[in-house]
Design a protein around this motif. Structure first.
Motif, short mmCIF file in Angstrom:
data_model
loop_
_atom_site.label_atom_id
_atom_site.label_comp_id
_atom_site.label_asym_id
_atom_site.label_seq_id
_atom_site.Cartn_x
_atom_site.Cartn_y
_atom_site.Cartn_z
N LEU A 2 0.97 -0.99 0.06
CA LEU A 2 0.11 -0.10 -0.05
C LEU A 2 0.83 1.31 -0.14
O LEU A 2 1.90 1.41 0.60
N HIS A 19 3.93 -2.80 3.38
CA HIS A 19 4.04 -4.23 2.92
C HIS A 19 3.36 -4.92 3.73
O HIS A 19 3.56 -5.02 4.74
N CYS A 20 2.12 -5.63 2.77
CA CYS A 20 1.09 -6.35 3.88
C CYS A 20 0.65 -7.51 2.90
O CYS A 20 0.89 -7.50 1.74
N ASP A 21 -0.09 -8.38 3.60
CA ASP A 21 -0.92 -9.17 2.74
C ASP A 21 -1.98 -8.79 2.09
O ASP A 21 -2.50 -7.64 2.63
N ASP A 22 -2.70 -9.15 1.06
CA ASP A 22 -3.97 -8.76 0.54
C ASP A 22 -4.90 -9.07 1.61
O ASP A 22 -5.15 -10.10 2.13
N GLU A 23 -5.56 -7.92 1.91
CA GLU A 23 -6.90 -8.04 2.92
C GLU A 23 -8.05 -7.44 2.09
O GLU A 23 -7.83 -6.22 1.51
N PRO A 24 -9.26 -8.00 2.14
CA PRO A 24 -10.48 -7.50 1.69
C PRO A 24 -10.51 -6.11 2.08
O PRO A 24 -11.17 -5.39 1.37
N LEU A 26 -8.61 -3.53 2.86
CA LEU A 26 -7.65 -2.55 2.30
C LEU A 26 -7.93 -2.42 0.85
O LEU A 26 -7.56 -2.87 -0.10
N GLN A 27 -8.85 -1.12 0.57
CA GLN A 27 -9.27 -0.83 -0.69
C GLN A 27 -8.97 0.55 -0.84
O GLN A 27 -8.90 1.37 0.10
#
Length: 49
Positions: A2, A19-24, A26-27
């Motif tokens: 992000l 830097h992070c994992d894909d999370e629903p 986070l849009q």
């Protein structure tokens, strides 16, 4: 990954890459609470209720 724009009371605005994992949740346009150390701009993110 992000790209964030962080600003708030007592914190000069700055941009950061997170830097992070894909999370629903986070849009584009979502607002998060960032706890910032103004000495070095290190931050932690929290979801807003």
């Amino acid at each position: 990954m992000l790209t964030l724009r962080i600003s708030g009371e007592g914190v000069p605005p700055f941009e950061a890459v997170y830097h992070c994992d894909d999370e629903p949740v986070l849009q584009v346009g979502v607002r998060l609470k960032a706890i910032v150390d103004p000495a070095d701009n290190l931050f932690t993110l929290r979801a807003l209720p």
